[in-house]
Structure formats: C-alpha cells, structure tokens
Enzyme design. Structure first.
Site, mmCIF file in Angstrom:
data_model
loop_
_atom_site.group_PDB
_atom_site.id
_atom_site.type_symbol
_atom_site.label_atom_id
_atom_site.label_comp_id
_atom_site.label_asym_id
_atom_site.label_seq_id
_atom_site.Cartn_x
_atom_site.Cartn_y
_atom_site.Cartn_z
ATOM 1 N N ARG A 22 104.065 2.623 71.279
ATOM 2 C CA ARG A 22 102.984 2.455 72.252
ATOM 3 C C ARG A 22 102.824 3.775 72.990
ATOM 4 O O ARG A 22 103.617 4.695 72.840
ATOM 5 C CB ARG A 22 103.219 1.265 73.205
ATOM 6 C CG ARG A 22 104.599 0.847 73.563
ATOM 7 C CD ARG A 22 105.293 1.702 74.615
ATOM 8 N NE ARG A 22 104.452 2.094 75.705
ATOM 9 C CZ ARG A 22 104.562 3.245 76.332
ATOM 10 N NH1 ARG A 22 105.505 4.120 75.994
ATOM 11 N NH2 ARG A 22 103.762 3.568 77.318
ATOM 12 N N ASP B 164 94.609 6.058 78.651
ATOM 13 C CA ASP B 164 94.353 5.561 77.291
ATOM 14 C C ASP B 164 92.971 5.937 76.803
ATOM 15 O O ASP B 164 92.730 6.062 75.607
ATOM 16 C CB ASP B 164 94.546 4.045 77.232
ATOM 17 C CG ASP B 164 96.024 3.736 77.289
ATOM 18 O OD1 ASP B 164 96.567 3.692 78.411
ATOM 19 O OD2 ASP B 164 96.639 3.601 76.219
HETATM 20 O O1 MRU Z 1 100.304 -0.686 76.528
HETATM 21 P P1 MRU Z 1 100.893 0.690 76.462
HETATM 22 O O2 MRU Z 1 102.343 0.722 76.780
HETATM 23 O O3 MRU Z 1 100.556 1.382 75.154
HETATM 24 O O4 MRU Z 1 100.135 1.486 77.608
HETATM 25 C C1 MRU Z 1 100.444 2.842 77.790
HETATM 26 C C2 MRU Z 1 99.749 3.491 78.909
HETATM 27 O O5 MRU Z 1 98.979 2.896 79.620
HETATM 28 C C3 MRU Z 1 100.015 4.964 79.089
HETATM 29 O O6 MRU Z 1 99.895 5.325 80.424
HETATM 30 C C4 MRU Z 1 99.010 5.785 78.268
HETATM 31 O O7 MRU Z 1 98.925 5.332 76.955
HETATM 32 C C5 MRU Z 1 99.368 7.231 78.264
HETATM 33 S S1 MRU Z 1 100.768 7.609 77.249
HETATM 34 C C6 MRU Z 1 100.973 9.289 77.285
#
Ligand code: MRU
Length: 351
Positions: free
Chosen positions: A51, A240
């Site tokens: 993730r 994201d």
């Molecule tokens: O659901 P996730 O754990 O994939 O969410 C991750 C995030 O929100 C992070 O802050 C984002 O992907 C940036 S990672 C460098």
C-alpha cells in the site's frame, strides 16, 4: 530485535516472481510473500499487503512484467491487446491512488512501438525497474526539499504512512525525517494511529523508531490536544492523488488535520511525487474515493468490536481543498501558491 527499515524494500523483482513485504503483518512479523501471477498482484494491492501510492504503482508495473514473462505467444499485435486487458485488470485493484494508473499507462506506452514479443518482455521489465529507481531518487529529493522547511528541534505531526515502505525508498512525508537524520537535523514526530487500518500505529512509528527518529504515537482523536499542548510546528502528509488545482486526496482523517492546522496557524504540507499529480482532474471533487469493507471498522485484528449488523461508512480517503495546503513538496521543488499554474509547469518536465 531492531530492523533497519532503510534496508527493507516493500517490492522487489526476484527473477521469477515479485517479492513483497506483507505490510498487513507489520510490525509484529516481518514476512515476505512471493507473487507468481497477475492475480496475486491484484490481490496484494487490493488487500493492502502492499500500500502507499508509489509502492502500489511500482508493484503494478512489475505485475505487468510478470504477466508478460509468462506469455507464450509470438504475435505482437495479440500481445499488445492482451497487455492492455491486463492493464485494465490491475487498474481495478484500487481506485484512488493515481500512481497505479500512471505506472500502468507508462508500462503500456513503453512497448507501443516495439516490434517483437521477446523485445517487449525485456522492455516492460526494464521500464518497471526504471519506475522503481526513479521513485527512490524522487523521494530523496522530496526529503531534501522538505527538510529545508524545518529547523533543528522542531516537532512535526504526520498521518497514515507515507514512509519508505509506501514507496521505493525514503517515503514522501517521512523523507524529510530520514534526510534530517542523515544531516544531523533532529526532529520530533507525533504520528497518528490512523484508524481503521492503523498504518500510523503499525507502520510509521515502526519505521521511524527503527531509523532512530524521536517518534510518539497518538490516537487520531488526540490531534487537536497534541497541537494545543505540545508545540507542534507543522503537519506533513503524503498524497494519493493531487488534482490540477492542488486539492489533495489522502488517507481518511487528513482533511480534519488540515483544518486544525489552519485554526492553530501552523503550516500544512503535502509531500508527493509528480506521479501523484493528476492534471486530468481539475478539482478534488472528481477524485474517486475508495469505500472499503465494513469489517475494517467493526473488527480489529479479527476481533469484533461493534454490534452485529451495525451500519458502517468506511471511506479510505478524504479530499483536502488546496486552500488549506501551505505547500506541496515535490521532486521539482516546494510549490507554495498558484498550485494549478505551478503544477502544470513542473509536470511538463516530468515523466
Ligand atoms: O490505504 P493506504 O495505506 O494505501 O493509504 C496510503 C496513504 O494515504 C498515503 O498517505 C499515500 O499513499 C502516500 S504514500 C507515500
């Protein structure tokens, strides 16, 4: 046992498979899994074994290379047709982080002019390696720009996990802390637990503790009190997807932090590579927000904590309007205003 996070890679190509650090098992167990098929790749992204926006993109890129490796036809036209089908398949694993679609598109584009299937297989693999290597360099640069915004002794708050394991290395929001460590700039960090899946409590504090950064874990509902009483100088988060106007989707809870930062007069920074910037989306309103399974809220580690049959709302991300964002830290520098103009300018020179 102390594990130096900087040596742990979340994604690695190991010849016949993709070696993945299973992030759902951290921090109690450091376990690697080996992905042998494109279905394994889809499932690992969907279930959050891997993730973090850049790490998802890197894994998907290697996923297409893995699929290509097992393809046994020789007709290039047919190969391209099937590759595009696999691209759509992997893109359905998660909807919000644009790095996934960016990496998949880049992979497909890399073989558009290629003449033979054998050549295309090699090109896809080297493109995936390039995406990974570039991300490492980009994150380092984000860290170098980011550290300039802080001074020795500062206390910074972060949310979710935008660290080394969410990227190729260094992370985005956590990169300044690693670079700070290298440069002898000492920073203290408050990390939110990040319900429902605890990326802060499980991953961020584990990474920073292993790197020797002074880090304190708080639950999500302690943020306002912590800012009020602990002399927090800034908040930094990852992203994201960043829309053309600077509106930013990040882990659920980010919007609340940005509003608090404004109330308390402290800067709110978003650290993100340009691969997270989606100029095709004008404002945050158009960013698709992933809704995840109710059990992530009703259960913790498989243990039910809410009454049977309760209604649940479980958005995985929220959108912070750009008016709350002090600066977006990218590999091309720190963008502080006129986000749309600046993002379009720097994106022109990026991959
Ligand atoms: O659901 P996730 O754990 O994939 O969410 C991750 C995030 O929100 C992070 O802050 C984002 O992907 C940036 S990672 C460098």
């Amino acid at each position: 046992m102390t594990i130096k996070t900087e040596f742990l890679r979340s994604v690695e190509w190991v010849g016949r498979s993709i070696k993945l650090l299973d992030q759902t098992k951290l921090p109690l167990t450091v376990e690697y899994i080996y992905l042998l098929t494109i279905e394994d790749v889809w499932e690992s992204i969907h279930s959050l074994k891997v993730r973090g926006a850049p790490a998802i993109g890197i894994t998907a890129a290697f996923g297409l290379a893995l699929w290509a490796k097992s393809y046994d036809g020789l007709n290039m036209e047919e190969f391209l047709k099937r590759l595009k089908k696999q691209r759509y398949y992997l893109s359905s694993s998660r909807p919000t982080a644009v790095n996934l679609f960016w990496a998949l598109d880049r992979m497909v584009a890399s073989v558009e002019g290629v003449k033979t299937v054998i050549e295309a297989k090699g090109t896809l693999l080297s493109e995936a390696f390039s995406i990974q290597k570039e991300d490492e360099e980009i994150c380092k640069r984000i860290g170098e720009y980011g550290i300039e915004l802080f001074k020795d002794g500062d206390t910074i708050l972060t949310h979710c996990n935008a660290g080394g394991i969410a990227t190729a290395k260094y992370g985005t929001a956590l990169a300044p802390f690693y670079i700070g460590k290298e440069k002898g700039v000492s920073l203290s960090v408050y990390a939110t637990e990040t319900r429902p899946l605890l990326q802060g409590g499980r991953l961020t504090v584990w990474e920073l503790q292993n790197a020797g950064v002074d880090v304190t874990l708080i639950t999500d509902n302690m943020v306002a009190h912590t800012i009020q009483t602990k002399n927090v100088q800034a908040i930094i988060v990852g992203a994201d997807r960043v829309a053309a106007n600077g509106d930013t989707a990040n882990k659920i809870g980010t919007l609340g932090l940005a509003i608090l930062a404004k109330e308390y007069g402290i800067p709110f920074y978003v650290a993100a590579p340009l691969s997270t910037v989606d100029l095709d989306i004008r404002t945050g309103e158009d960013i698709p927000i992933e809704q995840r399974h109710a059990s992530e809220v009703t259960h913790i580690y498989g243990q039910q904590i809410a009454p049977e049959g309760i209604k649940v709302f479980n958005p995985a991300f929220d959108v912070t309007p750009s008016k709350y964002i002090t600066a977006i830290i990218t590999e091309s520098g720190v963008l502080t205003n006129k986000f749309e103009e600046e993002l379009r300018r720097v994106k022109k020179f990026a991959n």
